[in-house]
Scaffold this motif. Structure first.
Motif, mmCIF file in Angstrom:
data_model
loop_
_atom_site.group_PDB
_atom_site.id
_atom_site.type_symbol
_atom_site.label_atom_id
_atom_site.label_comp_id
_atom_site.label_asym_id
_atom_site.label_seq_id
_atom_site.Cartn_x
_atom_site.Cartn_y
_atom_site.Cartn_z
ATOM 1 N N ALA A 216 -0.953 5.650 -9.476
ATOM 2 C CA ALA A 216 -0.081 4.576 -8.996
ATOM 3 C C ALA A 216 0.723 5.017 -7.782
ATOM 4 C CB ALA A 216 0.852 4.127 -10.119
ATOM 5 N N SER A 217 1.157 6.261 -7.776
ATOM 6 C CA SER A 217 1.934 6.777 -6.647
ATOM 7 C C SER A 217 1.069 6.918 -5.402
ATOM 8 C CB SER A 217 2.547 8.130 -7.016
ATOM 9 O OG SER A 217 3.388 8.013 -8.144
ATOM 10 N N ILE A 218 -0.144 7.432 -5.568
ATOM 11 C CA ILE A 218 -1.059 7.596 -4.443
ATOM 12 C C ILE A 218 -1.430 6.242 -3.843
ATOM 13 C CG2 ILE A 218 -3.438 8.265 -3.878
ATOM 14 C CD1 ILE A 218 -3.061 10.663 -5.770
ATOM 15 N N SER A 219 -1.499 5.213 -4.689
ATOM 16 C CA SER A 219 -1.865 3.881 -4.208
ATOM 17 C C SER A 219 -0.904 3.379 -3.136
ATOM 18 C CB SER A 219 -1.900 2.898 -5.384
ATOM 19 O OG SER A 219 -2.272 1.611 -4.959
ATOM 20 N N ASP A 220 0.370 3.749 -3.236
ATOM 21 C CA ASP A 220 1.345 3.330 -2.223
ATOM 22 C C ASP A 220 1.007 3.889 -0.848
ATOM 23 O OD1 ASP A 220 2.931 1.745 -3.834
ATOM 24 O OD2 ASP A 220 4.279 3.374 -4.389
ATOM 25 N N ILE A 221 0.407 5.067 -0.809
ATOM 26 C CA ILE A 221 0.029 5.660 0.472
ATOM 27 C C ILE A 221 -1.194 4.952 1.042
ATOM 28 C CG2 ILE A 221 -0.583 7.797 1.664
ATOM 29 C CD1 ILE A 221 2.279 7.696 0.446
ATOM 30 N N ALA A 222 -2.164 4.639 0.173
ATOM 31 C CA ALA A 222 -3.322 3.856 0.619
ATOM 32 C C ALA A 222 -2.886 2.508 1.160
ATOM 33 C CB ALA A 222 -4.308 3.667 -0.536
ATOM 34 N N ALA A 223 -1.825 1.936 0.558
ATOM 35 C CA ALA A 223 -1.322 0.630 0.987
ATOM 36 C C ALA A 223 -0.634 0.675 2.345
ATOM 37 C CB ALA A 223 -0.347 0.075 -0.056
ATOM 38 N N MET A 224 -0.510 1.864 2.928
ATOM 39 C CA MET A 224 0.025 2.011 4.289
ATOM 40 C C MET A 224 -1.072 2.448 5.265
ATOM 41 S SD MET A 224 3.258 1.283 3.804
ATOM 42 C CE MET A 224 4.112 1.877 5.268
ATOM 43 N N ASN A 225 -2.335 2.487 4.782
ATOM 44 C CA ASN A 225 -3.468 2.949 5.588
ATOM 45 C C ASN A 225 -3.285 4.404 6.021
ATOM 46 O OD1 ASN A 225 -6.051 2.316 6.682
ATOM 47 N ND2 ASN A 225 -5.172 2.206 8.728
ATOM 48 N N ALA A 226 -2.755 5.215 5.102
ATOM 49 C CA ALA A 226 -2.530 6.637 5.365
ATOM 50 C C ALA A 226 -3.285 7.469 4.332
ATOM 51 C CB ALA A 226 -1.040 6.958 5.321
ATOM 52 N N VAL A 227 -3.356 8.767 4.581
ATOM 53 C CA VAL A 227 -4.084 9.686 3.705
ATOM 54 C C VAL A 227 -3.082 10.502 2.885
ATOM 55 C CG1 VAL A 227 -5.683 11.632 3.613
ATOM 56 C CG2 VAL A 227 -5.985 9.849 5.352
ATOM 57 N N PRO A 228 -3.145 10.453 1.545
ATOM 58 C CA PRO A 228 -2.222 11.240 0.716
ATOM 59 C C PRO A 228 -2.528 12.729 0.823
ATOM 60 C CG PRO A 228 -3.883 10.230 -0.667
ATOM 61 C CD PRO A 228 -4.110 9.696 0.718
ATOM 62 N N ARG A 229 -1.482 13.561 0.904
ATOM 63 C CA ARG A 229 -1.685 15.002 1.057
ATOM 64 C C ARG A 229 -0.988 15.825 -0.028
ATOM 65 N NH1 ARG A 229 -6.145 15.168 3.965
ATOM 66 N NH2 ARG A 229 -5.896 14.536 6.145
#
Length: 341
Positions: A79-92
């Motif tokens: 769920a937390s990683i999904s917020d990063i995808a929702a900004m068109n960014a790559v989680p690191r």
């Protein structure tokens, strides 16, 4: 001292009140603060970090009667990683704060971290720190740091009249899965008993083990396109459509027949109207809702998304177009963390 309680104010009004106390960011490197799926700040010319924090609490976000502790950790991370995808960014990177009752088993704490690790590894995220503390109930707080080129980040407020509204996958199965899990936990016979076991298992997995759509970030880049507006469907499709419309100053017309209803919902819910209600209101989905011009959608793989409508110039007006041709106003609905008792 008496005053209004947060349940009477509601989640989003509370956020606005707290944001007013903080005020506008003072740092020149801050690109976007409160108001989107994540905050954005510059790390170098043309490069940004995208940061989001999510909490995940026992008896509210999960039910230990039917969640394994591995599932708790995995879902919190997803769920937390999904917020990063929702900004068109790559989680690191991720940090995790874990609050536990003193008599919580060490082995179960390890299982939570096993779930966190498995999801993080699958998404190529490194867990780099965190905190542990005491609490009356199990609570996780996860901060995800993503990165992107500044020009690639997508916000909620970029939608334009005429943009197509699209979702990246079928909706509603997570809610069906939750109902099935609750029936089993309460030793009741579910109303869908006797149906295909694979479909039942799929619905349960959709609730317990969601997959953040980080794959879309790379797919859009390869196609040479960038959505105008983007959000993940964590609070229900209707709520997320309203979020994009409110931020973008647009309205929306949703084609009811085009909304993709998950196969599990169609097979486990015989009433078509009820099945569509699941698809429109179900949270915990983590598919992406995006707005993009028709020419960009034509350059994408049509198997990866469904067009459900378009944005309009009538700010704030969101309508459902039914197959009969009439239009029905669609309220924001969706999930509010402080609603209810």
């Amino acid at each position: 001292m008496k005053g209004r309680h947060v349940g009477g104010v509601g989640e989003f009004k509370l956020i606005r009140r707290l944001a007013d106390i903080i005020g506008k960011p003072r740092g020149s490197r801050i690109v976007r603060a409160i108001g989107d799926d994540a905050a954005v700040y510059r790390t170098a010319p043309g490069r940004v970090h995208v940061v989001s924090t999510d909490a995940f609490a026992d008896q509210y976000h999960f039910d230990a009667r039917f969640y394994s502790w591995v599932d708790v950790g995995g879902k919190a991370m997803a769920a937390s990683i999904s917020d990063i995808a929702a900004m068109n960014a790559v989680p690191r990177y991720a940090t995790v704060a874990l609050a536990l009752p003193p008599k919580f088993l060490v082995a179960d704490a390890e299982r939570i971290y096993e779930g966190l690790r498995l999801c993080a590894e699958q998404q190529d995220v490194d867990i780099i720190g965190g905190d542990t503390t005491r609490s009356d109930r199990v609570t996780l707080s996860i901060t995800i740091i993503g990165e992107a080129a500044e020009q690639d980040v997508v916000y909620r407020d970029g939608g334009l009249p005429g943009d197509l509204l699209c979702v990246t996958g079928p909706l509603g199965a997570a809610d069906i899965g939750l109902q099935l899990l609750r029936f089993e936990a309460e030793s009741q016979s579910p109303p869908m008993a006797g149906l295909d076991e694979a479909i039942v298992r799929q619905a349960k997995d959709r609730h317990l083990r969601p997959m953040p759509r980080t794959d879309m970030v790379n797919r859009w880049k390869k196609a040479g396109v960038k959505p105008h507006a983007l959000i993940d469907i964590s609070d229900g499709l209707t709520a997320e459509v309203h979020h994009i419309c409110r931020a973008s100053g647009c309205g929306a017309a949703i084609d009811l027949a085009a909304v993709p209803v998950a196969r599990a919902v169609r097979m486990l819910e015989s009433d078509p109207a009820r099945a569509m209600e699941f698809a429109l209101s179900c949270g915990d989905e983590y598919e992406l809702l995006f707005a993009a011009p028709a020419e960009d959608c034509a350059r994408m793989d049509a198997c990866l998304f469904t067009v459900i409508g378009r944005l309009t110039a009538d700010a704030g007006a969101v309508f459902l177009r039914r197959e009969e041709g009439d239009e029905v106003a669609l309220g924001p609905g969706g999930h509010d963390h402080f609603a209810g008792p």
